[in-house]
Design a protein around this motif. Structure first.
Motif, short mmCIF file in Angstrom:
data_model
loop_
_atom_site.label_atom_id
_atom_site.label_comp_id
_atom_site.label_asym_id
_atom_site.label_seq_id
_atom_site.Cartn_x
_atom_site.Cartn_y
_atom_site.Cartn_z
N PRO A 55 0.67 -1.22 -0.13
CA PRO A 55 -0.22 -0.31 0.31
C PRO A 55 0.83 1.42 0.01
CG PRO A 55 -0.75 -1.30 1.93
CD PRO A 55 0.45 -2.51 1.41
N PRO A 56 0.19 2.09 -1.08
CA PRO A 56 1.13 3.46 -0.74
C PRO A 56 1.51 4.17 0.42
CG PRO A 56 -0.57 3.08 -1.89
CD PRO A 56 -0.68 2.54 -2.02
N SER A 57 1.98 5.43 1.01
CA SER A 57 1.48 5.99 1.64
C SER A 57 2.15 7.50 1.57
CB SER A 57 3.30 5.91 2.50
OG SER A 57 4.58 5.49 2.36
N THR A 58 1.88 7.84 0.21
CA THR A 58 2.16 9.30 0.41
C THR A 58 1.71 9.70 -1.24
OG1 THR A 58 4.06 9.30 -0.93
CG2 THR A 58 4.46 9.47 0.93
N ILE A 59 1.71 10.80 -1.28
CA ILE A 59 0.16 10.94 -2.67
C ILE A 59 1.16 10.73 -3.78
CG2 ILE A 59 -0.30 13.21 -3.92
CD1 ILE A 59 -2.34 12.02 -1.67
N GLY A 60 2.41 10.72 -3.81
CA GLY A 60 3.58 10.50 -4.97
C GLY A 60 3.84 8.75 -4.91
N ASP A 61 3.46 8.08 -3.60
CA ASP A 61 3.51 6.21 -4.05
C ASP A 61 1.83 6.09 -4.62
OD1 ASP A 61 5.14 6.32 -2.55
OD2 ASP A 61 5.04 5.89 -0.39
N LEU A 62 1.77 7.11 -4.49
CA LEU A 62 0.00 5.97 -4.75
C LEU A 62 -0.33 6.58 -6.21
CD1 LEU A 62 -3.43 5.37 -4.19
CD2 LEU A 62 -3.70 8.17 -3.14
N VAL A 63 -0.42 7.79 -6.65
CA VAL A 63 0.19 7.94 -7.97
C VAL A 63 1.12 7.22 -9.17
CG1 VAL A 63 0.58 9.75 -9.98
CG2 VAL A 63 -0.13 10.83 -8.06
N ASP A 64 2.10 6.58 -8.27
CA ASP A 64 2.90 5.59 -9.10
C ASP A 64 2.36 4.64 -9.03
OD1 ASP A 64 5.41 7.58 -9.28
OD2 ASP A 64 6.77 7.24 -7.62
N PHE A 65 1.64 3.62 -7.63
CA PHE A 65 1.28 2.60 -7.75
C PHE A 65 0.17 2.78 -8.68
CE2 PHE A 65 -2.72 0.81 -5.40
CZ PHE A 65 -1.86 -0.51 -5.10
N VAL A 66 -1.00 3.55 -8.85
CA VAL A 66 -2.22 3.72 -10.10
C VAL A 66 -1.64 3.72 -11.06
CG1 VAL A 66 -4.48 4.71 -10.99
CG2 VAL A 66 -3.89 5.09 -8.46
N GLU A 67 -0.33 4.64 -11.68
CA GLU A 67 -0.12 4.31 -13.27
C GLU A 67 0.67 3.04 -13.37
OE1 GLU A 67 2.80 7.66 -13.08
OE2 GLU A 67 1.47 9.05 -13.41
N ARG A 68 1.83 2.32 -12.12
CA ARG A 68 1.93 0.59 -12.77
C ARG A 68 0.90 0.27 -12.68
NH1 ARG A 68 4.43 1.30 -7.72
NH2 ARG A 68 3.39 -0.14 -6.72
N ASN A 69 0.05 0.19 -12.95
CA ASN A 69 -1.32 -0.66 -12.18
C ASN A 69 -2.05 -0.51 -14.25
OD1 ASN A 69 -1.52 -3.20 -10.35
ND2 ASN A 69 -1.02 -1.51 -9.14
#
Length: 76
Positions: A55-69
């Motif tokens: 699970p992402p911990s920052t907004i940037g991690d979340l954006v990367d997480f969604v983009e990767r998927n």
């Protein structure tokens, strides 16, 4: 835009607070809200996000997480 809209609709945040390095927990995003956000991204972007991702911990991690998927879905 999806992430920013989701957070703005559900939390009393100013747009300048929703920055890449902001910690989700500091913004008031708990595990349930994170799941809701992931489901919202899946629905709006027509992607499937793997359950086994960390699970992402920052907004940037979340954006990367969604983009990767979303890239994985586009190439599949």
């Amino acid at each position: 835009p999806t992430i920013r809209e989701f957070l703005s609709e559900r939390l009393p945040l100013q747009p300048e607070q929703i920055v890449s390095e902001a910690l989700l927990k500091d913004l008031g995003v708990d595990s349930l809200m994170l799941l809701e956000l992931i489901f919202e991204c899946e629905e709006r972007l027509n992607i499937t996000i793997a359950d086994n991702d960390v699970p992402p911990s920052t907004i940037g991690d979340l954006v990367d997480f969604v983009e990767r998927n979303s890239k994985g879905a586009a190439t599949a």
